[in-house]
Write a protein that holds these residues in place. Structure first.
Motif, PDB file in Angstrom:
ATOM      1  N   THR A   1       0.354  -0.442  -0.944  1.00  0.00           N
ATOM      2  CA  THR A   1       0.524   1.007  -0.915  1.00  0.00           C
ATOM      3  C   THR A   1      -0.456   1.586   0.081  1.00  0.00           C
ATOM      4  OG1 THR A   1       1.308   1.174  -3.194  1.00  0.00           O
ATOM      5  CG2 THR A   1       0.311   3.140  -2.243  1.00  0.00           C
ATOM      6  N   MET A   2       0.053   2.383   1.011  1.00  0.00           N
ATOM      7  CA  MET A   2      -0.805   3.009   2.018  1.00  0.00           C
ATOM      8  C   MET A   2      -0.594   4.511   2.029  1.00  0.00           C
ATOM      9  SD  MET A   2      -0.965   0.571   5.399  1.00  0.00           S
ATOM     10  CE  MET A   2      -2.126   1.742   6.146  1.00  0.00           C
ATOM     11  N   LEU A   3      -1.647   5.229   2.376  1.00  0.00           N
ATOM     12  CA  LEU A   3      -1.593   6.668   2.603  1.00  0.00           C
ATOM     13  C   LEU A   3      -1.953   6.901   4.059  1.00  0.00           C
ATOM     14  CD1 LEU A   3      -1.379   9.561   1.308  1.00  0.00           C
ATOM     15  CD2 LEU A   3      -3.870   9.485   1.140  1.00  0.00           C
ATOM     16  N   VAL A   4      -1.045   7.520   4.804  1.00  0.00           N
ATOM     17  CA  VAL A   4      -1.269   7.840   6.214  1.00  0.00           C
ATOM     18  C   VAL A   4      -1.407   9.350   6.315  1.00  0.00           C
ATOM     19  CG1 VAL A   4      -0.340   7.706   8.547  1.00  0.00           C
ATOM     20  CG2 VAL A   4      -0.051   5.776   6.973  1.00  0.00           C
ATOM     21  N   LEU A   5      -2.463   9.808   6.982  1.00  0.00           N
ATOM     22  CA  LEU A   5      -2.867  11.213   6.881  1.00  0.00           C
ATOM     23  C   LEU A   5      -3.348  11.747   8.218  1.00  0.00           C
ATOM     24  CD1 LEU A   5      -3.758  13.657   4.978  1.00  0.00           C
ATOM     25  CD2 LEU A   5      -5.981  12.502   4.857  1.00  0.00           C
ATOM     26  N   THR A   6      -3.093  13.029   8.451  1.00  0.00           N
ATOM     27  CA  THR A   6      -3.771  13.748   9.524  1.00  0.00           C
ATOM     28  C   THR A   6      -4.232  15.098   8.991  1.00  0.00           C
ATOM     29  OG1 THR A   6      -3.655  14.658  11.757  1.00  0.00           O
ATOM     30  CG2 THR A   6      -1.625  14.725  10.457  1.00  0.00           C
ATOM     31  N   VAL A   7      -5.444  15.455   9.347  1.00  0.00           N
ATOM     32  CA  VAL A   7      -5.959  16.798   9.072  1.00  0.00           C
ATOM     33  C   VAL A   7      -6.225  17.505  10.397  1.00  0.00           C
ATOM     34  CG1 VAL A   7      -6.891  16.278   6.796  1.00  0.00           C
ATOM     35  CG2 VAL A   7      -8.307  15.874   8.818  1.00  0.00           C
ATOM     36  N   GLY A   8      -5.505  17.063  11.426  1.00  0.00           N
ATOM     37  CA  GLY A   8      -5.621  17.671  12.745  1.00  0.00           C
ATOM     38  C   GLY A   8      -6.637  17.020  13.645  1.00  0.00           C
ATOM     39  N   GLU A   9      -7.200  15.896  13.209  1.00  0.00           N
ATOM     40  CA  GLU A   9      -8.187  15.155  14.006  1.00  0.00           C
ATOM     41  C   GLU A   9      -7.786  13.700  14.075  1.00  0.00           C
ATOM     42  OE1 GLU A   9     -10.777  16.314  15.684  1.00  0.00           O
ATOM     43  OE2 GLU A   9     -10.405  18.389  15.095  1.00  0.00           O
ATOM     44  N   GLY A  10      -6.608  13.423  14.624  1.00  0.00           N
ATOM     45  CA  GLY A  10      -6.117  12.059  14.697  1.00  0.00           C
ATOM     46  C   GLY A  10      -5.354  11.682  13.441  1.00  0.00           C
ATOM     47  N   THR A  11      -4.763  10.501  13.490  1.00  0.00           N
ATOM     48  CA  THR A  11      -3.992   9.966  12.365  1.00  0.00           C
ATOM     49  C   THR A  11      -4.690   8.716  11.844  1.00  0.00           C
ATOM     50  OG1 THR A  11      -1.911  10.824  13.232  1.00  0.00           O
ATOM     51  CG2 THR A  11      -1.758   9.015  11.664  1.00  0.00           C
TER      52      THR A  11
ATOM     53  N   ILE B   1      -5.745  17.483  -1.165  1.00  0.00           N
ATOM     54  CA  ILE B   1      -5.311  16.173  -0.664  1.00  0.00           C
ATOM     55  C   ILE B   1      -5.593  15.080  -1.693  1.00  0.00           C
ATOM     56  CG2 ILE B   1      -5.749  14.412   1.103  1.00  0.00           C
ATOM     57  CD1 ILE B   1      -6.188  16.733   3.086  1.00  0.00           C
ATOM     58  N   LEU B   2      -6.710  15.173  -2.389  1.00  0.00           N
ATOM     59  CA  LEU B   2      -7.021  14.186  -3.429  1.00  0.00           C
ATOM     60  C   LEU B   2      -6.036  14.290  -4.594  1.00  0.00           C
ATOM     61  CD1 LEU B   2     -10.916  14.344  -3.426  1.00  0.00           C
ATOM     62  CD2 LEU B   2      -9.462  12.504  -2.536  1.00  0.00           C
ATOM     63  N   ASP B   3      -5.585  15.504  -4.933  1.00  0.00           N
ATOM     64  CA  ASP B   3      -4.559  15.656  -5.967  1.00  0.00           C
ATOM     65  C   ASP B   3      -3.241  15.028  -5.522  1.00  0.00           C
ATOM     66  OD1 ASP B   3      -6.294  17.009  -7.633  1.00  0.00           O
ATOM     67  OD2 ASP B   3      -5.581  19.009  -7.088  1.00  0.00           O
ATOM     68  N   ILE B   4      -2.893  15.236  -4.260  1.00  0.00           N
ATOM     69  CA  ILE B   4      -1.677  14.623  -3.714  1.00  0.00           C
ATOM     70  C   ILE B   4      -1.792  13.101  -3.766  1.00  0.00           C
ATOM     71  CG2 ILE B   4      -0.309  14.304  -1.611  1.00  0.00           C
ATOM     72  CD1 ILE B   4      -1.112  17.210  -0.864  1.00  0.00           C
ATOM     73  N   ALA B   5      -2.960  12.584  -3.385  1.00  0.00           N
ATOM     74  CA  ALA B   5      -3.177  11.132  -3.412  1.00  0.00           C
ATOM     75  C   ALA B   5      -3.035  10.584  -4.830  1.00  0.00           C
ATOM     76  CB  ALA B   5      -4.558  10.800  -2.854  1.00  0.00           C
ATOM     77  N   LEU B   6      -3.486  11.352  -5.815  1.00  0.00           N
ATOM     78  CA  LEU B   6      -3.351  10.908  -7.205  1.00  0.00           C
ATOM     79  C   LEU B   6      -1.880  10.841  -7.613  1.00  0.00           C
ATOM     80  CD1 LEU B   6      -4.760  10.113  -9.821  1.00  0.00           C
ATOM     81  CD2 LEU B   6      -4.892  12.552 -10.407  1.00  0.00           C
ATOM     82  N   ALA B   7      -1.101  11.819  -7.184  1.00  0.00           N
ATOM     83  CA  ALA B   7       0.334  11.780  -7.461  1.00  0.00           C
ATOM     84  C   ALA B   7       0.969  10.548  -6.819  1.00  0.00           C
ATOM     85  CB  ALA B   7       0.998  13.056  -6.958  1.00  0.00           C
ATOM     86  N   CYS B   8       0.552  10.234  -5.599  1.00  0.00           N
ATOM     87  CA  CYS B   8       1.091   9.059  -4.902  1.00  0.00           C
ATOM     88  C   CYS B   8       0.715   7.765  -5.609  1.00  0.00           C
ATOM     89  CB  CYS B   8       0.610   9.044  -3.450  1.00  0.00           C
ATOM     90  SG  CYS B   8       1.261  10.401  -2.439  1.00  0.00           S
ATOM     91  N   LYS B   9      -0.504   7.697  -6.144  1.00  0.00           N
ATOM     92  CA  LYS B   9      -0.901   6.508  -6.908  1.00  0.00           C
ATOM     93  C   LYS B   9      -0.010   6.332  -8.137  1.00  0.00           C
ATOM     94  CE  LYS B   9      -5.840   6.864  -5.740  1.00  0.00           C
ATOM     95  NZ  LYS B   9      -7.187   7.117  -6.295  1.00  0.00           N
TER      96      LYS B   9
END
Length: 363
Positions: A178-188, A35-43
């Motif tokens: 810029t926002m990142l909206v995420l769920t890992v199965g425990e809410g959004t 997820i941190l790698d994905i976030a870096l791509a988004c940045k």
């Protein structure tokens, strides 16, 4: 629910993921790192998008992508950023994207992981020229055991898992912030990028979609192709206080699904891109694996609902990598009403036209 006081620094994305991992002592940490790698791509994509017309061209775009849509230079560049920032770390067994016809295996130089990543690298890119918010959408799945063990090479079938099987999902939206909206199965949850720190900070620790709404989003230019249940629903909304619903509705349409989803997560509403008869070869317009499923998981985890109009979205078993599907999501009461209209007999009374004719002459 996570609460923040003004004198306490906000959690970073890293801390949030660590706190989630602590709930599962046996977790390896691979999902957090992915997820941190994905976030870096988004940045990186956010930085390019923010430069607008000042950004350098980057790789040349092709005529069309696998969807038959015009491919812009930023589509190509965003896809490359997702690939380069996620293929090397050993967390993935393969990737698939809107911009690629076939799944992308992990290069032999890198180790294979236990997850699959599917993504739309730049949703809404047709709006780039008019400076409307765009975004990136992603979904994380578990790789089949046979693929992890090396018993077969990466193939399309590895990705054909229902939305309920998603391990995590999210989107980044590139707008005024810029926002990142995420769920890992425990809410959004929602994170806002602090440009000074270069970190995503937790700003929306418990996003909830109101069960009821007075807003709906649909492309009304397709109204002549809609099925009767959709026409009925939209006509009732447009009739306002004097109609069957007894209240006025506002209609919204941005033509960027990330922006539509973000508005609904922030203040409620319902979005419809329904099945229609405009092109009978396409039962829907949006892609199941990397658009509908991740948005559906985010909505469901925020108390909303997502559907094809006829069945829950997260229960659909995919048949192909780039499968298209109808999508309705948002406030639970409205989505359930639309589902009910699809399943019950049509009313005997013909609905009012979408846009009633007007004249100076009255009978």
């Amino acid at each position: 629910m996570i609460e923040h006081k003004p004198d306490i620094p906000r959690w970073t994305l890293t801390r949030y993921l660590i706190e989630q991992r602590r709930r599962f002592p046996g977790a390896s940490g691979d999902l957090n790192a992915l997820i941190l790698d994905i976030a870096l791509a988004c940045k990186a994509i956010a930085r390019i998008v923010a430069r607008g017309a000042l950004a350098e061209g980057g790789p040349a775009a092709g005529d069309t992508n696998v969807q038959g849509e015009e491919q812009k230079p930023l589509d190509v560049l965003s896809n490359q950023l997702f690939l380069r920032m996620n293929e090397w770390s050993g967390h993935l067994a393969g990737l698939a994207s809107e911009e690629m016809e076939l799944p992308q295996p992990i290069p032999e130089a890198y180790p294979r992981g236990k997850y699959l990543l599917v993504f739309d690298p730049l949703d809404g890119s047709s709006n780039i020229d008019v400076n409307v918010a765009v975004g990136s959408i992603f979904s994380i799945l578990r790789a089949p055991a046979e693929l992890i063990a090396g018993e077969h090479e990466l193939c399309e079938a590895d990705f054909l898992q229902p939305g309920a099987a998603q391990v995590a999902a999210g989107y980044a939206i590139y707008g005024p912030a810029t926002m990142l909206v995420l769920t890992v199965g425990e809410g959004t949850v929602g994170f806002t990028l602090d440009p000074e720190l270069g970190e995503f900070l937790l700003t929306h620790p418990a996003l909830r979609v109101p069960e009821q709404t007075r807003e709906f989003a649909i492309n009304s230019s397709n109204s002549r192709f809609w099925e009767p249940p959709v026409k009925r629903y939209v006509d009732e909304c447009l009739a306002g206080k004097v109609g069957a619903r007894g209240k006025d509705f506002n209609m919204r349409w941005i033509a960027s699904m990330v922006a539509e989803a973000h508005r609904i997560l922030m203040r409620g509403g319902v979005f419809l891109y329904p099945r229609d008869s405009k092109d009978v070869s396409k039962p829907g317009r949006l892609r199941l694996l990397y658009e509908a499923n991740p948005i559906a998981l985010l909505m469901e985890q925020a108390g909303g609902r997502a559907s094809t109009g006829r069945q829950p979205m997260l229960g659909v078993v995919p048949s192909s990598l780039h499968q298209r599907i109808p999508l309705v999501f948002g406030s639970r009461d409205e989505v359930e009403r639309i589902e009910r209209y699809h399943h019950e007999p049509a009313p005997d009374i013909a609905p009012a036209p979408l846009f009633a004719p007007r004249s100076l002459f009255r009978d």
